[in-house]
Each structure stands twice: as C-alpha cells, then as structure tokens.
Design an enzyme around this catalytic site. Structure first.
Site, PDB file in Angstrom:
ATOM      1  N   LEU A   1       3.812 -23.489 -17.833  1.00 49.34           N
ATOM      2  CA  LEU A   1       2.712 -23.223 -16.914  1.00 49.34           C
ATOM      3  C   LEU A   1       2.486 -21.723 -16.817  1.00 49.34           C
ATOM      4  O   LEU A   1       3.440 -20.935 -16.853  1.00 49.34           O
ATOM      5  CB  LEU A   1       3.016 -23.775 -15.519  1.00 49.34           C
ATOM      6  CG  LEU A   1       3.168 -25.293 -15.375  1.00 49.34           C
ATOM      7  CD1 LEU A   1       3.542 -25.644 -13.940  1.00 49.34           C
ATOM      8  CD2 LEU A   1       1.900 -26.020 -15.785  1.00 49.34           C
ATOM      9  N   ASP A   2       1.216 -21.329 -16.664  1.00 50.44           N
ATOM     10  CA  ASP A   2       0.899 -19.930 -16.421  1.00 50.44           C
ATOM     11  C   ASP A   2       1.536 -19.478 -15.112  1.00 50.44           C
ATOM     12  O   ASP A   2       1.824 -20.293 -14.224  1.00 50.44           O
ATOM     13  CB  ASP A   2      -0.619 -19.729 -16.324  1.00 50.44           C
ATOM     14  CG  ASP A   2      -1.349 -20.158 -17.580  1.00 50.44           C
ATOM     15  OD1 ASP A   2      -0.738 -20.111 -18.654  1.00 50.44           O
ATOM     16  OD2 ASP A   2      -2.529 -20.541 -17.472  1.00 50.44           O
ATOM     17  N   ARG A   3       1.707 -18.180 -14.960  1.00 54.05           N
ATOM     18  CA  ARG A   3       2.297 -17.637 -13.738  1.00 54.05           C
ATOM     19  C   ARG A   3       1.548 -18.122 -12.487  1.00 54.05           C
ATOM     20  O   ARG A   3       2.155 -18.516 -11.489  1.00 54.05           O
ATOM     21  CB  ARG A   3       2.265 -16.101 -13.777  1.00 54.05           C
ATOM     22  CG  ARG A   3       2.881 -15.453 -12.538  1.00 54.05           C
ATOM     23  CD  ARG A   3       2.328 -14.041 -12.324  1.00 54.05           C
ATOM     24  NE  ARG A   3       2.760 -13.114 -13.341  1.00 54.05           N
ATOM     25  CZ  ARG A   3       3.787 -12.265 -13.205  1.00 54.05           C
ATOM     26  NH1 ARG A   3       4.473 -12.250 -12.082  1.00 54.05           N
ATOM     27  NH2 ARG A   3       4.096 -11.453 -14.190  1.00 54.05           N
TER      28      ARG A   3
ATOM     29  N   THR B   1      -0.234 -20.791 -12.029  1.00 54.56           N
ATOM     30  CA  THR B   1      -0.369 -22.237 -11.892  1.00 54.56           C
ATOM     31  C   THR B   1       0.887 -22.826 -11.272  1.00 54.56           C
ATOM     32  O   THR B   1       2.002 -22.489 -11.670  1.00 54.56           O
ATOM     33  CB  THR B   1      -0.622 -22.883 -13.269  1.00 54.56           C
ATOM     34  OG1 THR B   1      -1.811 -22.318 -13.834  1.00 54.56           O
ATOM     35  CG2 THR B   1      -0.796 -24.387 -13.139  1.00 54.56           C
TER      36      THR B   1
ATOM     37  N   ARG C   1      -8.606 -23.573 -17.718  1.00 53.41           N
ATOM     38  CA  ARG C   1      -9.353 -22.444 -17.150  1.00 53.41           C
ATOM     39  C   ARG C   1     -10.516 -22.047 -18.063  1.00 53.41           C
ATOM     40  O   ARG C   1     -11.625 -21.753 -17.592  1.00 53.41           O
ATOM     41  CB  ARG C   1      -8.395 -21.272 -16.928  1.00 53.41           C
ATOM     42  CG  ARG C   1      -7.276 -21.606 -15.948  1.00 53.41           C
ATOM     43  CD  ARG C   1      -6.092 -20.663 -16.082  1.00 53.41           C
ATOM     44  NE  ARG C   1      -6.435 -19.304 -15.697  1.00 53.41           N
ATOM     45  CZ  ARG C   1      -5.634 -18.251 -15.894  1.00 53.41           C
ATOM     46  NH1 ARG C   1      -4.468 -18.416 -16.511  1.00 53.41           N
ATOM     47  NH2 ARG C   1      -6.009 -17.063 -15.504  1.00 53.41           N
TER      48      ARG C   1
END
Length: 330
Positions: free
Chosen positions: A126-128, A130, A225
């Site tokens: 996961l992105d930071r 998210t 996104r």
C-alpha cells in the site's frame, strides 16, 4: 516450519522436487534449503528430493532449522494492527501516513518496524497515504504460495464529483510519467494493462462528493488514484493526482469538477486530509494451505466520514454495511 499436504494434482509419479516446484510453488532456493537443512517424509518415511511421489502420498516437511529461524516473529506492538494470523500469514490494518517498509532514504516511520525486527514478506503493498489491509507471509514458502494465489481486492475511496453511472469498468493502461520516478499516468502507447471496477456506494449532493468502492483486477502502482483522475474524479486529500493535475491534463473535466462546488470549497475539504482518503477494505481468496475460502475486512479509519453531516454519516454508514453484506455473500 511444519508443512503437511496430500498429493492430489498428478496422475503419474514425479520426483518430489518437481512436485514441490510445480504444484506447491516452492522456489528452487527453498527446495535446496530443504534438501540441506530440512527433514522431508513421505508416508512416514524419509524421502529424498529425487525420489518419486504419486497421487495420494502424504508429504510432511519439518525441523527445517534455517527456515524456522526465518519465520516472521511479531513484536507486542504488532497486535494493535493485527486483523488475522495463522502459521502461514497475517493481515494487518495499516494506518494512513505510514510506510509499509523503510524506503531507500532510510525513513524510520514504517509498519515493518512496528511489527517485527525482521524484514517483512509483503504479499501486497500500500502507498504511504493509503490505509487498510496488508497481507504478509510468515516465511518464504508461504510468500511463494500466496503470490500465486488469485485474490479479490476491494478499496473504499472518497472522490470529488460523481460517476456517470452506478458502476463503471475502466481499462486504461498505466505508465511512469516522463521525468518522474514516482508519478504515473494513463498512457495507451507505453503503459501496462490496468483494469479497475468502480461502484458508487453513497453520494452527497450538498458536497458533491462520492464514496466509491473499487475492485482492481491488476495491481499497477497508484492504479486507483490514476484511474480516478482519468475519470475526472480526483480523490479527496490527493496530492499527486488532485485538482491541479486534473486542470493540467483536462481543463474541461476540471471545470466540470468545480460546477457544483467551487475551488475554495474543494480546497477547504482537501486541507482537512493530509493524504488521499483511500482504504484497502476487503480481501478474498482461497487459502492455499487450508483450501478454505477466506474473506477479510479492515475497519475504515475513524475520520472516514468526518466530512459529512450527521444524517449523511448515518446514510453512508448504512450503505457501507449493505455493501459489506454483499461481499460476504459473494
């Protein structure tokens, strides 16, 4: 590490190492380590990697000291984030703003450092910014098996605007944006296949914002996104793919996004959130070790409905409950 399974997938006898690699997804490195350090038995008898196995044989792998030492051990602080664990994998609910693991800059604010003193075997990432479900294997073999397991992943997100229809399937290739090592963009010429399924769960007419679910068939970097931006629906709190980027890419979509709520109102709502409001909500797969169908949910963050009035919060929460019940029945 201890593994036990019945040979089911073959009709003719094959060498044990071939069976483990082809049907149990053991890596060549893991097979070598088992040969050197492990104890492998077939039907209760010691077995070599070159010996044949046949349909119905029972394989046991145990006392693999080097593998046992590499199994993930959790810190006490890990249990604050834990959703589920067994001998093979665990799921955690990652907070937004936290790296999944330290980056190349050596940052110290990462989930890995909260969970364990060992490197994590991340099956999903996961992105930071998210939040939500992260699947982590406990050892190398589990990681190999889970990476070869088909999974259904559902996310929740808040966007400015509204989908043109209740459900929408988007197939749009994604590539790295020229001149950036981080940003991505839709690029049908040089991009890789990316497929997202969006669904409206709740719409706020007063704010002109929507709560969407998104199921991804592919796992491209920043896929949800980038695809949301491509639809003219930037996420609330978005920094890379927000209103400014939409204005640059598609001025017409940008103006449409501001028709019901002006730029000042949009920016004020953005300012309330330090990162995109995106949450990895649900994960479903057949457990490759037990054979059971598993379904997991990660509670949405406490701030997830903060932008809504009390009546809208109740309505949005009810819509999410209905959606969750549908996922359980699928």
């Amino acid at each position: 590490m201890y593994l036990k399974f019945i040979v089911k997938e073959i009709s003719d006898p094959v060498p044990l190492k071939n069976y483990l690699k082809t049907h149990q997804h053991f890596s060549s490195r893991l097979i070598k380590r088992l040969r050197l350090y492990g104890q492998v038995e077939v039907n209760g008898e010691s077995w070599r990697m070159i010996d044949l196995v046949k349909l119905g044989d029972q394989i046991e792998i145990k006392d693999a000291n080097e593998l046992e030492d590499s199994c993930l051990k959790l810190k006490k602080s890990a249990y604050e984030y834990l959703v589920f664990e067994n001998d093979y994998y665990l799921l955690v609910n990652k907070p937004a703003g936290l790296l999944s693991h330290p980056n190349y800059l050596g940052g110290t604010n990462s989930l890995e450092q909260l969970l364990s003193d060992q490197p994590l075997h991340l099956v999903s990432r996961l992105d930071r910014g998210t939040s939500g479900l992260l699947l982590i294997s406990r050892h190398a073999h589990a990681h190999q098996r889970l990476q070869n397991t088909e999974m259904k992943k559902y996310y929740l997100l808040w966007v400015f605007g509204r989908l043109p229809e209740t459900t929408l399937r988007l197939e749009a290739k994604i590539a790295r944006r020229p001149g950036s090592i981080i940003e991505r963009e839709v690029n049908e010429d040089s991009g890789k296949l990316a497929i997202s399924h969006f669904r409206e769960l709740f719409y706020s007419p007063s704010l002109d914002i929507s709560l969407l679910s998104c199921r991804i068939e592919t796992g491209r970097t920043h896929q949800i996104r980038v695809h949301a931006l491509h639809l003219g629906l930037p996420l609330i709190g978005e920094t890379l793919y927000g209103l400014e980027r939409l204005q640059e890419l598609n001025p017409t979509m940008y103006q449409n996004c501001l028709k019901k709520q002006g730029l000042g109102m949009r920016q004020a709502l953005n300012d309330k959130y330090p990162q995109q409001v995106l949450h990895a909500y649900h994960l479903a797969f057949h457990d490759p070790f037990s054979g059971k169908a598993e379904k997991f949910f990660a509670q949405e963050p406490s701030y997830f409905f903060d932008m809504l009035s009390m009546d809208e919060k109740s309505a949005a929460s009810a819509a999410l409950r209905v959606f969750s019940e549908q996922l359980l029945q699928d």
